[in-house]
Design a protein around this motif. Structure first.
Motif, PDB file in Angstrom:
ATOM      1  N   ALA A   1      88.057  27.635   2.874  1.00 46.74           N
ATOM      2  CA  ALA A   1      87.253  28.261   3.928  1.00 46.74           C
ATOM      3  C   ALA A   1      86.277  29.274   3.341  1.00 46.74           C
ATOM      4  O   ALA A   1      85.103  29.330   3.748  1.00 46.74           O
ATOM      5  N   LEU A   2      86.730  30.061   2.372  1.00 51.67           N
ATOM      6  CA  LEU A   2      85.842  31.039   1.743  1.00 51.67           C
ATOM      7  C   LEU A   2      84.720  30.357   0.964  1.00 51.67           C
ATOM      8  O   LEU A   2      83.569  30.798   1.011  1.00 51.67           O
ATOM      9  N   ALA A   3      85.049  29.280   0.264  1.00 54.97           N
ATOM     10  CA  ALA A   3      84.032  28.536  -0.478  1.00 54.97           C
ATOM     11  C   ALA A   3      83.011  27.922   0.480  1.00 54.97           C
ATOM     12  O   ALA A   3      81.808  27.935   0.208  1.00 54.97           O
ATOM     13  N   ALA A   4      83.477  27.389   1.606  1.00 54.32           N
ATOM     14  CA  ALA A   4      82.560  26.807   2.590  1.00 54.32           C
ATOM     15  C   ALA A   4      81.660  27.883   3.185  1.00 54.32           C
ATOM     16  O   ALA A   4      80.469  27.654   3.423  1.00 54.32           O
ATOM     17  N   ALA A   5      82.220  29.063   3.437  1.00 59.14           N
ATOM     18  CA  ALA A   5      81.412  30.163   3.981  1.00 59.14           C
ATOM     19  C   ALA A   5      80.341  30.581   2.978  1.00 59.14           C
ATOM     20  O   ALA A   5      79.198  30.834   3.351  1.00 59.14           O
TER      21      ALA A   5
ATOM     22  N   TRP B   1      79.214  28.733   0.121  1.00 58.74           N
ATOM     23  CA  TRP B   1      78.355  27.648  -0.351  1.00 58.74           C
ATOM     24  C   TRP B   1      77.476  27.083   0.761  1.00 58.74           C
ATOM     25  O   TRP B   1      76.291  26.818   0.566  1.00 58.74           O
ATOM     26  N   PHE B   2      78.067  26.865   1.944  1.00 61.66           N
ATOM     27  CA  PHE B   2      77.351  26.214   3.042  1.00 61.66           C
ATOM     28  C   PHE B   2      76.965  27.173   4.161  1.00 61.66           C
ATOM     29  O   PHE B   2      76.494  26.738   5.200  1.00 61.66           O
ATOM     30  N   ALA B   3      77.207  28.453   3.971  1.00 55.64           N
ATOM     31  CA  ALA B   3      76.928  29.469   4.991  1.00 55.64           C
ATOM     32  C   ALA B   3      77.654  29.157   6.295  1.00 55.64           C
ATOM     33  O   ALA B   3      77.124  29.377   7.381  1.00 55.64           O
ATOM     34  N   GLU B   4      78.874  28.635   6.175  1.00 56.88           N
ATOM     35  CA  GLU B   4      79.696  28.328   7.350  1.00 56.88           C
ATOM     36  C   GLU B   4      80.195  29.622   7.977  1.00 56.88           C
ATOM     37  O   GLU B   4      80.385  30.628   7.300  1.00 56.88           O
ATOM     38  N   THR B   5      80.395  29.585   9.265  1.00 56.43           N
ATOM     39  CA  THR B   5      81.017  30.711   9.946  1.00 56.43           C
ATOM     40  C   THR B   5      82.366  30.254  10.474  1.00 56.43           C
ATOM     41  O   THR B   5      82.584  29.065  10.710  1.00 56.43           O
ATOM     42  N   MET B   6      83.260  31.195  10.656  1.00 57.33           N
ATOM     43  CA  MET B   6      84.602  30.867  11.116  1.00 57.33           C
ATOM     44  C   MET B   6      84.816  31.448  12.504  1.00 57.33           C
ATOM     45  O   MET B   6      84.379  32.557  12.799  1.00 57.33           O
ATOM     46  N   SER B   7      85.516  30.668  13.330  1.00 55.53           N
ATOM     47  CA  SER B   7      85.851  31.151  14.664  1.00 55.53           C
ATOM     48  C   SER B   7      86.996  32.160  14.557  1.00 55.53           C
ATOM     49  O   SER B   7      87.637  32.298  13.506  1.00 55.53           O
ATOM     50  N   ALA B   8      87.266  32.851  15.631  1.00 55.82           N
ATOM     51  CA  ALA B   8      88.357  33.827  15.649  1.00 55.82           C
ATOM     52  C   ALA B   8      89.695  33.142  15.362  1.00 55.82           C
ATOM     53  O   ALA B   8      90.546  33.694  14.653  1.00 55.82           O
TER      54      ALA B   8
END
Length: 146
Positions: free
Chosen positions: A104-108, A110-117
């Motif tokens: 999840a951290l790598a996706a955030a 590398w891909f500027a992903e955001t995570m839901s609550a």
């Protein structure tokens, strides 16, 4: 889908425990080769029968297929087995428990992903489980008694 997930988790846990004990007596490379061959022998025939295969393969597709097979699967598995050979099964399992958090951290990043609550809560629960399972060690690290 939930039953498949549970079944996969149980098989992975079994494989992880067996690998942790076998890797102490067998070469990491030999064990990795045997396991990759076993998966290929078991999975390839059904895949050839069930999956829809394209008529032609472009060079980029073949390149990504080889990268997936060699780097993302074989090399990762070899490195995992090597890591398991260096530590106890419980420590290795704890490290593997953090895999979804690192993903999840790598996706955030590398891909500027955001995570839901809910996703953030899941990462928090995984981290909390790690802290609780290693509380005695953490307490000793900081010199506390309580």
């Amino acid at each position: 889908g939930q039953w498949f997930f549970l079944g996969a988790a149980l098989v992975f846990a079994l494989m992880f425990n067996v690998n942790s004990h076998i890797v102490r007596n067998v070469s990491v490379r030999a064990l990795s080769v045997v396991q990759m061959l076993a998966v290929g022998v078991l999975v390839l025939p059904p895949a050839l029968l069930i999956e829809t295969w394209p008529q032609t393969w472009s060079a980029p597709v073949l390149g990504w297929l080889l990268a997936s097979a060699l780097l993302a699967t074989t090399l990762r598995f070899l490195l995992q087995l090597h890591g398991q050979s260096l530590t106890t099964p419980s420590h290795a399992a704890l490290i593997m428990m953090l895999e979804p958090v690192w993903t999840a951290l790598a996706a955030a990043w590398w891909f500027a992903e955001t995570m839901s609550a809910l996703q953030l809560a899941g990462c928090g629960l995984i981290f909390l489980a790690l802290v609780v399972s290693r509380w005695v060690w953490i307490r000793g690290l900081f010199g506390g008694r309580g």
